[in-house]
Design a protein around this motif. Structure first.
Motif, PDB file in Angstrom:
ATOM      1  N   ASP A 186      44.546  43.861  57.264  1.00  0.00           N
ATOM      2  CA  ASP A 186      45.747  43.799  56.421  1.00  0.00           C
ATOM      3  C   ASP A 186      46.946  43.190  57.139  1.00  0.00           C
ATOM      4  OD1 ASP A 186      44.575  44.896  54.190  1.00  0.00           O
ATOM      5  OD2 ASP A 186      45.206  46.950  54.635  1.00  0.00           O
ATOM      6  N   VAL A 187      46.853  43.031  58.451  1.00  0.00           N
ATOM      7  CA  VAL A 187      47.999  42.540  59.224  1.00  0.00           C
ATOM      8  C   VAL A 187      48.422  41.126  58.803  1.00  0.00           C
ATOM      9  CG1 VAL A 187      48.780  41.822  61.528  1.00  0.00           C
ATOM     10  CG2 VAL A 187      47.686  44.056  61.208  1.00  0.00           C
ATOM     11  N   PRO A 188      47.498  40.152  58.704  1.00  0.00           N
ATOM     12  CA  PRO A 188      47.940  38.797  58.337  1.00  0.00           C
ATOM     13  C   PRO A 188      48.695  38.749  57.004  1.00  0.00           C
ATOM     14  CG  PRO A 188      45.704  38.734  59.181  1.00  0.00           C
ATOM     15  CD  PRO A 188      46.050  40.180  58.997  1.00  0.00           C
ATOM     16  N   GLY A 189      48.209  39.475  56.001  1.00  0.00           N
ATOM     17  CA  GLY A 189      48.881  39.473  54.710  1.00  0.00           C
ATOM     18  C   GLY A 189      50.266  40.071  54.773  1.00  0.00           C
ATOM     19  N   LEU A 190      50.425  41.144  55.562  1.00  0.00           N
ATOM     20  CA  LEU A 190      51.736  41.779  55.706  1.00  0.00           C
ATOM     21  C   LEU A 190      52.694  40.861  56.462  1.00  0.00           C
ATOM     22  CD1 LEU A 190      53.553  44.185  55.253  1.00  0.00           C
ATOM     23  CD2 LEU A 190      52.491  45.317  57.230  1.00  0.00           C
ATOM     24  N   VAL A 191      52.186  40.193  57.484  1.00  0.00           N
ATOM     25  CA  VAL A 191      53.003  39.238  58.232  1.00  0.00           C
ATOM     26  C   VAL A 191      53.517  38.135  57.309  1.00  0.00           C
ATOM     27  CG1 VAL A 191      52.932  37.418  59.995  1.00  0.00           C
ATOM     28  CG2 VAL A 191      51.967  39.665  60.487  1.00  0.00           C
ATOM     29  N   GLU A 192      52.637  37.595  56.474  1.00  0.00           N
ATOM     30  CA  GLU A 192      53.041  36.533  55.563  1.00  0.00           C
ATOM     31  C   GLU A 192      54.043  37.025  54.528  1.00  0.00           C
ATOM     32  OE1 GLU A 192      52.607  33.260  55.843  1.00  0.00           O
ATOM     33  OE2 GLU A 192      51.783  33.915  57.772  1.00  0.00           O
ATOM     34  N   THR A 193      53.908  38.282  54.113  1.00  0.00           N
ATOM     35  CA  THR A 193      54.881  38.852  53.176  1.00  0.00           C
ATOM     36  C   THR A 193      56.270  38.895  53.806  1.00  0.00           C
ATOM     37  OG1 THR A 193      53.229  40.188  52.018  1.00  0.00           O
ATOM     38  CG2 THR A 193      55.517  40.929  51.884  1.00  0.00           C
ATOM     39  N   ILE A 194      56.347  39.376  55.041  1.00  0.00           N
ATOM     40  CA  ILE A 194      57.635  39.443  55.742  1.00  0.00           C
ATOM     41  C   ILE A 194      58.193  38.047  55.956  1.00  0.00           C
ATOM     42  CG2 ILE A 194      58.764  40.098  57.915  1.00  0.00           C
ATOM     43  CD1 ILE A 194      56.697  42.403  58.092  1.00  0.00           C
ATOM     44  N   ARG A 195      57.338  37.109  56.346  1.00  0.00           N
ATOM     45  CA  ARG A 195      57.794  35.737  56.568  1.00  0.00           C
ATOM     46  C   ARG A 195      58.355  35.124  55.276  1.00  0.00           C
ATOM     47  NH1 ARG A 195      55.699  32.761  60.474  1.00  0.00           N
ATOM     48  NH2 ARG A 195      53.667  33.799  60.319  1.00  0.00           N
ATOM     49  N   ARG A 196      57.645  35.332  54.178  1.00  0.00           N
ATOM     50  CA  ARG A 196      58.071  34.746  52.909  1.00  0.00           C
ATOM     51  C   ARG A 196      59.398  35.335  52.443  1.00  0.00           C
ATOM     52  NH1 ARG A 196      53.960  35.995  50.434  1.00  0.00           N
ATOM     53  NH2 ARG A 196      54.685  37.767  49.175  1.00  0.00           N
ATOM     54  N   ILE A 197      59.534  36.663  52.565  1.00  0.00           N
ATOM     55  CA  ILE A 197      60.787  37.305  52.155  1.00  0.00           C
ATOM     56  C   ILE A 197      61.954  36.772  52.971  1.00  0.00           C
ATOM     57  CG2 ILE A 197      62.038  39.502  52.223  1.00  0.00           C
ATOM     58  CD1 ILE A 197      59.355  40.804  51.389  1.00  0.00           C
ATOM     59  N   HIS A 198      61.730  36.620  54.267  1.00  0.00           N
ATOM     60  CA  HIS A 198      62.794  36.115  55.128  1.00  0.00           C
ATOM     61  C   HIS A 198      63.186  34.689  54.747  1.00  0.00           C
ATOM     62  CE1 HIS A 198      64.154  34.315  59.136  1.00  0.00           C
ATOM     63  NE2 HIS A 198      65.121  35.110  58.742  1.00  0.00           N
ATOM     64  N   LEU A 199      62.197  33.825  54.568  1.00  0.00           N
ATOM     65  CA  LEU A 199      62.476  32.424  54.286  1.00  0.00           C
ATOM     66  C   LEU A 199      63.066  32.227  52.901  1.00  0.00           C
ATOM     67  CD1 LEU A 199      59.312  30.712  55.836  1.00  0.00           C
ATOM     68  CD2 LEU A 199      61.623  30.814  56.785  1.00  0.00           C
ATOM     69  N   GLU A 200      62.552  32.956  51.907  1.00  0.00           N
ATOM     70  CA  GLU A 200      62.982  32.734  50.533  1.00  0.00           C
ATOM     71  C   GLU A 200      64.304  33.423  50.203  1.00  0.00           C
ATOM     72  OE1 GLU A 200      59.769  33.869  47.980  1.00  0.00           O
ATOM     73  OE2 GLU A 200      58.484  32.193  48.604  1.00  0.00           O
ATOM     74  N   SER A 201      64.539  34.584  50.812  1.00  0.00           N
ATOM     75  CA  SER A 201      65.760  35.322  50.473  1.00  0.00           C
ATOM     76  C   SER A 201      66.897  35.063  51.449  1.00  0.00           C
ATOM     77  CB  SER A 201      65.474  36.828  50.444  1.00  0.00           C
ATOM     78  OG  SER A 201      65.271  37.330  51.761  1.00  0.00           O
ATOM     79  N   GLY A 202      66.574  34.630  52.664  1.00  0.00           N
ATOM     80  CA  GLY A 202      67.597  34.397  53.673  1.00  0.00           C
ATOM     81  C   GLY A 202      68.213  35.667  54.222  1.00  0.00           C
ATOM     82  N   ARG A 203      67.546  36.810  53.987  1.00  0.00           N
ATOM     83  CA  ARG A 203      68.095  38.075  54.482  1.00  0.00           C
ATOM     84  C   ARG A 203      67.965  38.154  56.004  1.00  0.00           C
ATOM     85  NH1 ARG A 203      68.573  41.308  49.748  1.00  0.00           N
ATOM     86  NH2 ARG A 203      67.176  40.573  48.099  1.00  0.00           N
ATOM     87  N   THR A 204      68.901  38.871  56.611  1.00  0.00           N
ATOM     88  CA  THR A 204      68.860  39.115  58.052  1.00  0.00           C
ATOM     89  C   THR A 204      67.878  40.244  58.323  1.00  0.00           C
ATOM     90  OG1 THR A 204      71.209  38.537  58.113  1.00  0.00           O
ATOM     91  CG2 THR A 204      70.287  39.592  60.069  1.00  0.00           C
ATOM     92  N   ILE A 205      67.004  40.047  59.316  1.00  0.00           N
ATOM     93  CA  ILE A 205      65.981  41.050  59.622  1.00  0.00           C
ATOM     94  C   ILE A 205      65.941  41.313  61.119  1.00  0.00           C
ATOM     95  CG2 ILE A 205      63.505  41.595  59.563  1.00  0.00           C
ATOM     96  CD1 ILE A 205      63.246  39.854  57.091  1.00  0.00           C
ATOM     97  N   MET A 206      65.940  42.614  61.481  1.00  0.00           N
ATOM     98  CA  MET A 206      65.617  43.047  62.843  1.00  0.00           C
ATOM     99  C   MET A 206      64.332  43.845  62.759  1.00  0.00           C
ATOM    100  SD  MET A 206      69.074  44.286  64.825  1.00  0.00           S
ATOM    101  CE  MET A 206      68.147  44.676  66.315  1.00  0.00           C
TER     102      MET A 206
END
Length: 257
Positions: A186-206
């Protein structure tokens, strides 16, 4: 989002003492609006303590913390949330007996100032439910909306938790070990979810994370903690080539989790 170069998060000379023991010392870190920063370090380096200070569960004994130029050092947790700070935790925070949609809808309802009652039956088209469905689509779980949250895989539970955070419309998201307990499949799918949210929303993430490949694959900069201090902050390739960083990971652990 911030403007005029104001950092989304500014941690200035922060220190933390508990019972006379120094847990964190002279932490100085800026995170730009829209940036993703990974926080790594050996067990006991102080990573979770730092997140607890930023999210308001603890207060520093020295220094200050600002978000979008506003001092939040002594601001209560609920006010930080209303100001645009969202956080996930290492352990699941879902209502297992409720559906996926109901979990996210409750978060959206709370953001809108509504009741958190589990007994209030929502209309299918009310604003909180519409928001919840949109957030589930962002994490790729729109087809699991009616499933019981407790029956999901750990990876999908993490996605629901991220959807719940998105439902509060945060500007700054703290992800505390999002891969904890997640099966390797499940790790690759979760990683891609986080990546997509960051790129598409522009939210700041730590993000605090022990999976180095995850951090190196997602973060634009990496902050390395060791023995309660900030050892280095730089791009992933530079960090991994740093002899001090390599020594820290081969050395003894620090004083705080």
């Amino acid at each position: 989002m911030t403007t005029n170069g104001t950092p989304a998060l500014a941690i200035r000379d922060v220190g933390m003492q508990i019972g006379g023991a120094r847990i964190l010392e002279n932490i100085d870190l800026e995170v730009a609006a829209g940036e993703m920063v990974g926080v790594i370090g050996p067990n006991g380096a102080g990573k979770t303590t730092l997140f607890n200070l930023v999210s308001g569960l603890l207060r520093p004994t020295e220094g200050s913390i600002s978000m979008n130029g506003v001092d939040i050092t002594r601001m209560p947790v609920d006010r930080r949330a209303r100001s645009g700070l969202g956080r996930t935790f290492q352990t699941s925070s879902l209502f297992p007996g409720l559906s996926v949609l109901e979990n996210v809808r409750l978060a959206a309802q709370a953001k809108r100032g509504g009741s958190l009652s589990l007994f209030r039956f929502p209309r299918s088209a009310d604003a909180a439910t519409t928001t919840a469905r949109g957030c589930l689509e962002q994490v790729g779980l729109q087809d699991r909306a009616g499933a019981a949250a407790g029956g999901l895989s750990h990876g999908d539970k993490r996605k629901v938790e991220i959807a719940m955070i998105l439902a509060t419309d945060p500007e700054l998201i703290l992800l505390d070990e999002p891969m904890a307990g997640v099966g390797s499949g499940d790790v690759p799918g979760l990683v891609e979810t986080i990546r997509r949210i960051h790129l598409e929303s522009g939210r700041t993430i730590m993000m605090v994370e022990h999976h180095m490949d995850v951090v190196l694959g997602l973060a634009e900069r990496v902050a390395v903690m060791h023995h309660g201090t900030l050892l280095a902050v730089d791009e992933p390739e530079t960090i991994m080539a740093d002899p001090e960083v390599q020594a820290a990971y081969l050395g003894t652990t620090g004083k705080a989790a």
